[in-house]
Design a protein around this motif. Structure first.
Motif, PDB file in Angstrom:
ATOM      1  N   GLY A 154      -5.128   6.818   5.319  1.00  0.00           N
ATOM      2  CA  GLY A 154      -4.523   5.506   5.542  1.00  0.00           C
ATOM      3  C   GLY A 154      -5.054   4.788   6.762  1.00  0.00           C
ATOM      4  N   ASP A 196       0.835  -1.207   0.000  1.00  0.00           N
ATOM      5  CA  ASP A 196       0.000   0.000   0.000  1.00  0.00           C
ATOM      6  C   ASP A 196       0.869   1.255   0.000  1.00  0.00           C
ATOM      7  N   GLU A 197       1.958   1.203   0.779  1.00  0.00           N
ATOM      8  CA  GLU A 197       2.833   2.386   0.880  1.00  0.00           C
ATOM      9  C   GLU A 197       3.438   2.712  -0.498  1.00  0.00           C
TER      10      GLU A 197
END
Lengths: 262, 199
Positions: free
Chosen positions: B74, B9-10
């Motif tokens: 996030g 995801d990062e």
């Protein structure tokens, strides 16, 4: 460089925060004293934002193209074979026979329905929680849910597990058994979302992969199901390898090649 | 060079923020990874595959805008976020007849997501205005400006559109941007939109 371009790049450097403190101060003084420059800055900034808006259209078009490319790839696997087959005079004559045979085959097709296969293989996973006797704060909720789960009250168990996850979003136990309840209630798409998050979990990783296979089948998606099966089969020590091999054989048998099957 | 098959995801968020080719690659990755999940959800609720794909494409654009506008915090995984947005879009767009209670029930138990309706997605009027303005430019100009807005580097644009070097692209971009600014300057509705955007 043309004066106009120079100004444009100066404005961009300012908007991007790429000026030195001295350049920035000097530029801001100019903006305050020069109305034309201030208007040009606003126009430049606005035009850039307008272009950013347009990128929404462009990104969507890119995704649509990606999808069309994917579809074309799928079609190229089937169309040339079908075209060759039916353009040949001999096969044209045989088409009549094929129609008759196809009628008989339709009786067999139901055997190759992914949802039917998935449902036949599915059995809710046994309760591996209740015996633990832990005393963490989540226990009262999860134990209540497991009591309902063991009584096959999946709707009630689902509700309790959803409540548990609301309070303890990282609780893998709750997520896994929620997926079981969703599968038992024939909500495979929802179940895949939870199972996908558990495939790297130490405790539930392997079993989640297996149930993900079944969830995709129950959702009627044999292709995704085979992808997860391949992942299982690529791991020699996987606990579900034998089951996966059997199911893989079933899912790749000749019957799946009947047009319209799978 | 082999393309990466998987992104964290990062890494996805970083690529979307930075834009350029890397952003296109992660968008394609996200699409391939999850489209079938949304298709399964929507087709089991009487939607078609095409409708489902359309919804998921919009959800991805929504995610991109949210990340770039700094509105994606996030709090949930990208997978969860995209699934929640897709469900919301589906219920709103294709299932308007569903009663409010049914809608809430259908979403009960969903994890908390940072779905933000405030994300600036174009409405139809803006879409048509912006398309017309860009449509008035020559094709090459349009392509250069769009890639620039998508944060492609000058080098990437040169490679993509076959220009000799980065300086040629930079000159072309400046020239095309001036043309677009001139179009905006002479278009009252565009000027109003720009005032709204700049605030």
């Amino acid at each position: 460089m043309a004066k106009r371009d120079q100004l444009s790049e100066q404005i961009e450097a300012y908007l991007a925060g790429e000026m030195t403190p001295e350049e920035k101060t000097s530029f801001e003084t100019q903006i305050r004293t020069d109305e034309v420059l201030a208007a040009e800055l606003r126009l430049h900034q606005g035009t850039h934002k307008l272009l950013n808006l347009y990128t929404q259209i462009d990104y969507k078009e890119k995704l649509q193209r990606l999808d069309v490319e994917g579809d074309l790839k799928e079609k190229t696997k089937v169309v040339p074979f079908a075209t060759r087959l039916f353009r040949h005079p001999v096969f044209r004559a045989a088409a009549v026979i094929l129609v008759l045979v196809a009628c008989a085959w339709t009786l067999l097709i139901f055997q190759y329905d992914p949802e039917r296969v998935g449902t036949a293989q599915f059995e809710p996973y046994r309760d591996v929680i209740t015996y633990k006797g832990d005393t963490s704060p989540s226990d009262s909720l999860i134990l209540a849910a497991m009591a309902q789960y063991n009584r096959k009250e999946y709707a009630a168990a689902r509700e309790t597990l959803e409540k548990t996850l609301g309070q303890y979003p990282d609780l893998a136990d709750a997520r896994f058994y929620l997926a079981m309840c969703l599968l038992a209630q024939n909500e495979p798409a929802e179940a895949t979302a939870h199972l996908q998050q558990l495939t790297h979990n130490d405790k539930y990783g392997e079993v989640s992969e297996w149930y993900l296979v079944l969830a995709w089948l129950k959702a009627g998606n044999r292709r995704q199901s085979l992808e997860v099966l391949d992942t299982i089969l690529s791991n020699p020590g996987h606990g579900y390898r034998e089951k996966a091999e059997n199911l893989h054989q079933k899912l790749t048998g000749w019957g799946w090649r009947i047009p319209g099957v799978g | 060079m082999m393309k990466r098959l998987n992104y964290t995801d990062e890494a996805v968020i970083k690529a979307i923020r930075e834009g350029g080719k890397a952003c296109d690659e992660v968008m394609a990755f996200l699409y391939r990874r999850q489209v079938e999940q949304v298709v399964a959800f929507i087709t089991t609720r009487n939607g078609s595959r095409e409708e489902a794909k359309d919804v998921f494409q919009d959800a991805l654009v929504n995610l991109l805008v949210a990340i770039r506008e700094g509105k994606f915090e996030g709090k949930s995984s990208l997978n969860t976020y995209l699934y929640a947005i897709s469900k919301n879009l589906w219920y709103r767009r294709f299932n308007r007849s569903v009663k409010e209670d049914d809608y809430k029930n259908a979403n009960a138990g969903d994890e908390k997501t940072d779905f933000t309706p405030e994300v600036h997605i174009m409405d139809n009027d803006q879409r048509s205005l912006v398309s017309n303005l860009l449509g008035s430019l020559k094709a090459k100009c349009r392509e250069v400006l769009i890639l620039w807005a998508e944060k492609y580097s000058m080098k990437e644009i040169a490679e993509e559109l076959g220009y000799q070097n980065e300086q040629v692209v930079r000159n072309k971009k400046n020239h095309c941007l001036s043309e677009l600014k001139e179009l905006v300057r002479n278009h009252p509705e565009a000027r109003t939109l720009i005032e709204e955007l700049v605030g």
